[in-house]
Design an enzyme around this catalytic site. Structure first.
Site, PDB file in Angstrom:
ATOM      1  N   ASN A 189      -4.791  -7.856   4.898  1.00 49.82           N
ATOM      2  CA  ASN A 189      -4.100  -7.724   6.179  1.00 49.82           C
ATOM      3  C   ASN A 189      -5.156  -7.504   7.261  1.00 49.82           C
ATOM      4  OD1 ASN A 189      -2.549  -7.024   8.384  1.00 49.82           O
ATOM      5  ND2 ASN A 189      -1.893  -5.036   7.548  1.00 49.82           N
ATOM      6  N   TRP A 190      -5.391  -8.535   8.047  1.00 46.45           N
ATOM      7  CA  TRP A 190      -6.466  -8.453   9.060  1.00 46.45           C
ATOM      8  C   TRP A 190      -6.043  -7.641  10.272  1.00 46.45           C
ATOM      9  CZ3 TRP A 190      -8.703 -14.172   9.413  1.00 46.45           C
ATOM     10  CH2 TRP A 190      -9.154 -14.555   8.143  1.00 46.45           C
ATOM     11  N   LYS A 191      -4.768  -7.334  10.368  1.00 49.82           N
ATOM     12  CA  LYS A 191      -4.228  -6.596  11.525  1.00 49.82           C
ATOM     13  C   LYS A 191      -4.608  -7.328  12.831  1.00 49.82           C
ATOM     14  CE  LYS A 191      -4.447  -2.417   8.820  1.00 49.82           C
ATOM     15  NZ  LYS A 191      -4.264  -0.980   8.802  1.00 49.82           N
TER      16      LYS A 191
ATOM     17  N   HIS B 273       5.474  -3.014   7.704  1.00 48.23           N
ATOM     18  CA  HIS B 273       4.216  -2.274   7.634  1.00 48.23           C
ATOM     19  C   HIS B 273       4.377  -0.957   8.410  1.00 48.23           C
ATOM     20  CE1 HIS B 273       0.016  -1.147   8.179  1.00 48.23           C
ATOM     21  NE2 HIS B 273      -0.249  -1.947   7.164  1.00 48.23           N
TER      22      HIS B 273
ATOM     23  N   GLU C 197       2.538   0.536  10.411  1.00 47.52           N
ATOM     24  CA  GLU C 197       2.158   0.483  11.834  1.00 47.52           C
ATOM     25  C   GLU C 197       3.303  -0.086  12.668  1.00 47.52           C
ATOM     26  OE1 GLU C 197      -1.551  -1.560  11.216  1.00 47.52           O
ATOM     27  OE2 GLU C 197      -2.333   0.245  10.258  1.00 47.52           O
TER      28      GLU C 197
ATOM     29  N   GLU D 254       2.525   1.854   0.260  1.00 40.20           N
ATOM     30  CA  GLU D 254       1.403   2.257   1.106  1.00 40.20           C
ATOM     31  C   GLU D 254       1.664   3.650   1.679  1.00 40.20           C
ATOM     32  OE1 GLU D 254      -0.884  -1.450   2.579  1.00 40.20           O
ATOM     33  OE2 GLU D 254       0.597  -0.897   4.079  1.00 40.20           O
TER      34      GLU D 254
ATOM     35  N   GLY E  77      -6.196   3.344   6.349  1.00 38.61           N
ATOM     36  CA  GLY E  77      -7.273   3.370   7.335  1.00 38.61           C
ATOM     37  C   GLY E  77      -7.968   4.722   7.453  1.00 38.61           C
TER      38      GLY E  77
ATOM     39  N   SER F 272      -6.631   2.331   1.948  1.00 40.90           N
ATOM     40  CA  SER F 272      -8.069   2.523   1.725  1.00 40.90           C
ATOM     41  C   SER F 272      -8.536   1.963   0.384  1.00 40.90           C
ATOM     42  CB  SER F 272      -8.438   4.004   1.865  1.00 40.90           C
ATOM     43  OG  SER F 272      -8.166   4.450   3.184  1.00 40.90           O
TER      44      SER F 272
ATOM     45  N   GLY G  53      -6.450  -3.510   3.993  1.00 42.03           N
ATOM     46  CA  GLY G  53      -6.662  -3.609   5.428  1.00 42.03           C
ATOM     47  C   GLY G  53      -8.139  -3.750   5.746  1.00 42.03           C
ATOM     48  N   GLY G  54      -8.777  -2.636   6.071  1.00 44.47           N
ATOM     49  CA  GLY G  54     -10.168  -2.624   6.540  1.00 44.47           C
ATOM     50  C   GLY G  54     -11.132  -3.443   5.689  1.00 44.47           C
TER      51      GLY G  54
HETATM   52  C1  PEP Z   1      -3.048  -1.823   5.431  1.00 49.04           C
HETATM   53  O1  PEP Z   1      -3.308  -2.230   6.538  1.00 49.04           O
HETATM   54  O2  PEP Z   1      -1.992  -2.180   4.890  1.00 49.04           O
HETATM   55  C2  PEP Z   1      -4.006  -0.948   4.756  1.00 49.04           C
HETATM   56  C3  PEP Z   1      -3.703  -0.514   3.575  1.00 49.04           C
HETATM   57  O3  PEP Z   1      -5.171  -0.648   5.438  1.00 49.04           O
HETATM   58  P1  PEP Z   1      -6.505   0.025   4.814  1.00 49.04           P
HETATM   59  O4  PEP Z   1      -6.855  -0.747   3.588  1.00 49.04           O
HETATM   60  O5  PEP Z   1      -7.524  -0.120   5.895  1.00 49.04           O
HETATM   61  O6  PEP Z   1      -6.182   1.457   4.504  1.00 49.04           O
END
Ligand code: PEP
Length: 251
Positions: free
Chosen positions: A9-11, A97, A99, A169, A175, A215, A236-237
């Site tokens: 997920n590049w956000k 998600h 966010e 999640e 993050g 993470s 994500g990251g």
């Molecule tokens: C996400 O954006 O769904 C996520 C899990 O981010 P991260 O891996 O950065 O915690």
């Protein structure tokens, strides 16, 4: 047998030119020794460019969108419809998600409408559920997450459910660099699978893939993937770094 599924997920990161460079770099270094299903979810503005690179290099990587609206078309300024996504070759759509739930106030009802709309058009949802830190600390995480699951899947037909991917999640792990322990993550994924069995029967519950997200990094992916009820990761990251993403795919 559930095929492992790693999605990035590049956000809200990368212009379309940066995205073209990034997927080109992925292509150059790509290997997939676990034969995972792999998906990248760029921002809307980069979807078609990324798809072109994937297709022209015959890369075995699926394309996902990070969101969409549940109506087909009309006066919904600023929104993107399921048909628009399908017509440019999107396979998956992330819905619910945390966010979107936190910042854009998406409720379980809205997520439910989105999941239904994703299925109607013939795409596949990656539906996110997960608890906040205060809910985890209150000891009610499981009830909360299973409640989200039931509300978000209300009225979903059996023929569609098989195409669902869930992403557990925990919000406090997204993050932040704090990962749930593999055991805690797996316990929740097992509880989710148990609830899926109540709702749709054992055979279906055994086929639905449940990703963990929060993470995920190259150093923790293999332990997470060794757990019985974790079938993949929503990343994500670390999905924004070519080497890390490929290392995660090759856990
Ligand atoms: C996400 O954006 O769904 C996520 C899990 O981010 P991260 O891996 O950065 O915690």
């Amino acid at each position: 047998m559930r095929k492992p599924f790693i999605a990035g997920n590049w956000k809200m990161n990368m212009t379309h030119l940066e995205a073209i460079k990034f997927i080109g770099d992925v292509e150059y270094k790509y290997e997939n020794k676990n034969d995972c299903e792999v998906c990248v979810c760029p921002p809307f503005t980069a979807l078609r460019s990324v798809k072109n690179i994937i297709d022209s290099n015959a890369l075995d990587i699926k394309l996902g969108a990070q969101n969409m609206y549940y109506e087909e078309a009309g006066a919904f300024t600023g929104e993107i419809s399921p048909l628009m996504l399908k017509s440019i070759g999107v396979d998956y759509v992330i819905v619910g998600h945390s966010e979107r739930r936190e910042i854009f106030k998406e409720t379980n009802k809205i997520v439910n409408k989105k999941v239904k709309a994703v299925f109607v058009i013939g795409l596949k949802p990656i539906m996110c559920i997960g608890e906040s830190l205060s809910i985890r600390e209150s000891g009610n995480a499981e009830d909360f997450v299973l409640g989200q699951l039931v509300e978000c899947l209300s009225g979903i037909e059996e023929k569609d459910i098989i195409n669902l991917t869930l992403a557990y999640e925990p919000i406090w792990a997204i993050g932040t660099g704090k990962t749930a322990t593999s055991k805690d993550a797996n316990d929740m994924c097992s509880a989710i699978r148990g609830k899926l069995e109540n709702l749709f029967g054992k055979d279906i519950s055994e086929e639905i893939r449940i990703q963990y997200g929060g993470s995920v990094k190259p150093f923790n992916i293999s332990e997470l993937m060794s757990m019985t009820d974790i079938d993949g990761a929503l990343v994500g990251g670390a999905s924004l770094k070519v080497d890390d993403f490929i290392a995660i795919v090759n856990y």
